[in-house]
Design a protein around this motif. Structure first.
Motif, PDB file in Angstrom:
ATOM      1  N   GLN A 118      -4.477  -9.255   1.447  1.00 36.40           N
ATOM      2  CA  GLN A 118      -4.855  -8.359   0.611  1.00 36.40           C
ATOM      3  C   GLN A 118      -3.517  -8.380  -0.080  1.00 36.40           C
ATOM      4  O   GLN A 118      -3.619  -7.824  -1.719  1.00 36.40           O
ATOM      5  N   VAL A 119      -2.358  -7.440   0.485  1.00 42.40           N
ATOM      6  CA  VAL A 119      -1.468  -7.769  -0.660  1.00 42.40           C
ATOM      7  C   VAL A 119      -0.913  -8.288  -1.144  1.00 42.40           C
ATOM      8  O   VAL A 119      -0.155  -8.818  -2.500  1.00 42.40           O
ATOM      9  N   GLN A 123      -1.703  -8.064   4.919  1.00 44.12           N
ATOM     10  CA  GLN A 123      -0.790  -8.956   4.591  1.00 44.12           C
ATOM     11  C   GLN A 123      -1.507  -9.473   3.238  1.00 44.12           C
ATOM     12  O   GLN A 123      -1.053  -9.765   2.480  1.00 44.12           O
ATOM     13  N   GLN A 174      -2.824  -9.680  -4.612  1.00 40.67           N
ATOM     14  CA  GLN A 174      -2.746  -8.154  -5.187  1.00 40.67           C
ATOM     15  C   GLN A 174      -1.150  -8.803  -5.699  1.00 40.67           C
ATOM     16  O   GLN A 174      -1.064  -8.954  -7.490  1.00 40.67           O
ATOM     17  N   ILE A 175      -0.623  -9.458  -5.806  1.00 39.00           N
ATOM     18  CA  ILE A 175       0.615  -9.925  -5.667  1.00 39.00           C
ATOM     19  C   ILE A 175       0.675 -11.136  -6.948  1.00 39.00           C
ATOM     20  O   ILE A 175       0.607 -11.377  -8.172  1.00 39.00           O
TER      21      ILE A 175
END
Length: 75
Positions: A31-32, A29, A35-36
């Motif tokens: 890492q996501v 979560q 990236q966002i």
């Protein structure tokens, strides 16, 4: 007896390489989310309070539609 000790020692050692290294849900979560955040920080701000300057050369192909604002009424 030695055979039993060998088996008890050998079986756990064989199972170690088969263990999966699965990242935690919190790690994935994060890492996501990173990236966002990185993706959003490079986008154009489309909010009504945005004040941006565009520099460079732009080529627009197709139809470029710009809505005409309504004119103020005469007093």
């Amino acid at each position: 007896m030695r055979f039993l000790m060998f088996i008890l020692l050998f079986i756990p050692l064989m199972a170690l390489p088969a263990m999966a290294n699965i990242p935690s849900t919190a790690y994935v979560q994060q890492q996501v989310a990173n990236q966002i955040a990185d993706s959003v920080s490079t986008k154009v701000d489309t909010s009504s309070t945005a004040n941006q300057t565009m520099a460079g050369t732009y080529t627009v192909s197709g139809t470029f539609n710009v809505p005409t604002p309504t004119l103020p009424t005469a007093e």
